[in-house]
Design an enzyme around this catalytic site. Structure first.
Site, PDB file in Angstrom:
ATOM      1  N   ALA A   1       2.303   4.059 -10.463  1.00  0.00           N
ATOM      2  CA  ALA A   1       1.725   2.728 -10.648  1.00  0.00           C
ATOM      3  C   ALA A   1       0.400   2.629  -9.918  1.00  0.00           C
ATOM      4  CB  ALA A   1       2.691   1.662 -10.134  1.00  0.00           C
ATOM      5  N   SER A   2      -0.424   1.703 -10.361  1.00  0.00           N
ATOM      6  CA  SER A   2      -1.754   1.479  -9.791  1.00  0.00           C
ATOM      7  C   SER A   2      -2.508   2.803  -9.714  1.00  0.00           C
ATOM      8  CB  SER A   2      -1.649   0.794  -8.433  1.00  0.00           C
ATOM      9  OG  SER A   2      -1.347  -0.571  -8.607  1.00  0.00           O
ATOM     10  N   GLY A   3      -2.787   3.297  -8.511  1.00  0.00           N
ATOM     11  CA  GLY A   3      -3.525   4.556  -8.391  1.00  0.00           C
ATOM     12  C   GLY A   3      -2.809   5.713  -9.054  1.00  0.00           C
TER      13      GLY A   3
END
Length: 674
Positions: free
Chosen positions: A456-458
């Site tokens: 998730a995200s990065g």
């Protein structure tokens, strides 16, 4: 669910050598659908997999670092074909009996194996699965369980003529559902060999039972604890705590699912956060019911009815046929001895997880072919450089991973690469630098992203550069978004009698450092614009990478976390499955026949340097809390704005709920400061 915490410098963080192995795969085909909708179920069952029905061609602008307007992005999308159809192989294991000549060769190799790699004929492979399970390879000097080695042991044991079966002790697990699904898939694959795999469970929680019911037989002692009560998800809020101590969080939300900002500023859950967590919980619970139903042969509604009875007696599990029998460990061992024809006064021949991990696949005739595929593992929080308290394999260090990615790109012997990601994110600059290197690698050879528990995200940012993204049904992914926050400590300083005077030059010089006062109007405006800019860069790049219009990407972004199954249906993920499916797709993309063996080269091998060995031993002896150590590590190398996926804690009602609420609060508070 990503969050940004403003500390000192304007740094954005998106949160949320070599081992040879081989693989054989099967291609699954089914009639093509005439629309772009997708369906999915258990990823280990080929009958449940529907190939993604559109090809993706990325324009040059998709990898341009300069910002692009919505009009430019949508123009790029209109130029790309939307009616392409692409099928993906399942990677499902196909067990094949050896012929006479192959058996002779294997016996000859075992005869000349090193003493520490020899196994007595008729042995039972014993493995205890407990606590955390790393997605990284482990060296002989490091403790803990490794998912790659657990999976490889089960593959080797299926073909090893010296192994009669597997005895699996299942203890309370602290890993995510993605890893549980991967292990369960290998248990089911092992059963194709016709050998027995017996499970033994002391504490029967949902994760433990989900794994155990996949075994041929499952046993438990009469005193075993049963916690098959259901699932719960917890969300903690610090708004009331900060108010009491005199800390005022100044939160800039971008996207309605920014629960990280809620955790800092709110005292109760928002409707949007409740909606998101409810959907995640529904997905996990439904997947559990389906898996148990398939393994036990019971109707789904009957399994759910049993759960809702609040059964705590282990005898009830036997009566309902959810376990084979109630026996102590020694009684199960006696049963295995009788089954294998071992005399009662003799010891059951066994080989444990650690020793069997040292048995080479080449000894068993499982070595790969001439074509090589690189496996690059990336697990943990993302940082740009290695911190002074970092331990090997505990985080993704961009400068180290970039070096490995470049080595794969420059080496022509690799026909394809698989990036194995297990990360909630971290430093946005580091994420973007790794994204660039993965993109360059994908221009020279096929690159497949394989997601574990979380990407998730990065973590998702890295995956976007791959040609194809593969996730488990329950991988937590997405979290495309940011939220910014700065703490105003004026009231706290007043309470404790502390004073701080700041002298500055420049209109916005105090934006990041003057915590003794709230934002000025112009500072608040700049603060919000910078966060909006970071979000737009992430969202727009995600839209281009997934060949999706910006407005369509906006619908699935806004910081929302998805399970892999839901991400797949929304175009964020291409296929559902584990590492074996990612490898099969890599072979397909590299024009390697699916029934042809390949050699998998683990580029991210664990370090055996003396400092790293001593670090691992020291951690084991002292018993340093890994969570706290990881937090300290990040604080030493990360300043300024940070964004990562929030820690979503899915619990089983029972033993987990006995934990002290104060400890949970402190953990959440420390997590929010990362």
């Amino acid at each position: 669910m990503a969050k940004l915490l403003l500390l000192h410098a304007p740094q954005v963080v998106f949160s949320s050598s070599r081992s040879l192995v081989s693989v054989t795969t099967a291609l699954y085909r089914r009639p093509l659908l005439l629309n772009s909708s997708f369906t999915s179920s258990d990823s280990h069952s080929s009958s449940h997999i529907v190939p993604r029905l559109r090809s993706r061609r990325l324009s040059a602008r998709a990898f341009d670092d300069s910002p692009a307007s919505s009009a430019e992005l949508e123009k790029d999308q209109q130029e790309q074909p939307r009616d392409g159809v692409e099928e993906y192989p399942t990677g499902e294991m196909v067990y094949e009996d050896r012929n006479a000549w192959e058996s002779i060769v294997v016996k000859f190799r075992m005869l000349f194996a090193y003493p520490w790699q020899r196994v007595r004929k008729g042995s039972v492979l014993t493995m205890t699965l407990r606590g955390q399970i790393s997605d990284q390879l482990k060296s002989r000097f490091t403790s803990g369980l490794s998912l790659p080695q657990i999976s490889e042991n089960l593959v080797k044991a299926a073909y090893d003529p010296r192994i009669a079966g597997v005895y699996l002790h299942i203890e309370p697990l602290s890993c995510g559902w993605g890893k549980v699904e991967e292990i369960r898939r290998h248990v089911l694959d092992f059963k194709k060999s016709g050998k027995f795999i017996v499970g033994y469970i002391n504490i029967c929680g949902l994760k433990e039972y989900y794994l155990g019911c996949a075994c041929s037989e499952l046993y438990a002692p009469p005193s075993a604890y049963s916690f098959l009560y259901g699932l719960t998800v917890q969300a903690s809020f610090l708004g009331g705590v900060f108010e009491k101590v005199g800390i005022e969080p100044q939160v800039q939300r971008i996207g309605k699912y920014k629960s990280a900002g809620d955790q800092l500023a709110r005292k109760s859950i928002s409707e949007e956060n409740y909606e998101m967590l409810s959907v995640l919980l529904d997905n996990i619970y439904a997947n559990w019911l389906d898996g148990v139903s398939d393994s036990t042969g019971k109707k789904r509604e009957d399994v759910e009815s049993f759960i809702n009875q609040g059964v705590y007696e282990i005898e009830k599990l036997k009566e309902e046929g959810l376990i084979k029998d109630i026996r102590y460990d020694d009684e199960v061992i006696s049963m295995l001895k009788e089954r294998l024809g071992v005399e009662k006064d003799k010891k059951l021949p066994t080989v444990d997880y650690k020793k069997y991990s040292g048995v080479k696949k080449s000894t068993l005739g499982l070595s790969g072919g001439r074509d090589q595929i690189a496996i690059i593992r990336a697990g943990g929080s993302i940082s740009r450089v290695k911190g002074p308290l970092s331990t090997p394999g505990s985080s993704i260090v961009a400068e180290q991973l970039i070096e490995k990615i470049r080595s794969v790109r420059e080496n022509k012997k690799y026909k394809a690469a698989v990036i194995r990601i297990d990360s909630p994110g971290g430093d946005a600059l580091a994420s973007d630098l790794m994204w660039r290197e993965i993109k360059l690698l994908a221009e020279t050879k096929p690159v497949i992203a394989s997601m574990s528990d979380v990407a998730a995200s990065g973590g998702y940012y890295m995956a976007m550069a791959a040609n194809t993204i593969v996730a488990e049904n329950l991988t937590l992914t997405g979290s495309i978004g940011v939220v910014t926050a700065r703490f105003t400590l004026a009231k706290l300083y007043e309470k404790i009698g502390f004073n701080k005077e700041t002298i500055s030059r420049g209109k916005y010089a105090e934006l990041l450092g003057a915590e003794e006062r709230p934002f000025k109007p112009e500072e608040a405006e700049l603060f919000g614009k910078s966060a909006q800019h970071a979000y737009q860069l992430f969202r727009n790049k995600a839209a281009l990478s997934r060949s999706m219009p910006v407005d369509k990407m906006e619908e699935v972004a806004q910081g929302r976390v998805w399970t892999g199954k839901d991400a797949h249906s929304r175009g964020l993920v291409d296929a559902l499955g584990g590492l074996s499916r990612a490898i099969a797709i890599a072979k397909q993309k590299a024009n390697i026949p699916l029934d042809k063996k390949v050699t998998l080269v683990e580029v991210s091998r664990p370090s055996t340097s003396l400092p790293d060995i001593l670090s691992g031993i020291g951690s084991s002896v002292i018993g340093v809390d890994r969570t706290l150590k990881g937090l300290l590590d990040e604080l030493t190398v990360s300043e300024g704005v940070q964004a990562r996926m929030d820690g979503i804690m899915f619990q089983q009602i029972g033993r987990d709920s006995l934990a002290s609420p104060i400890i949970d609060l402190l953990k959440d508070y420390l997590s929010s400061l990362r």
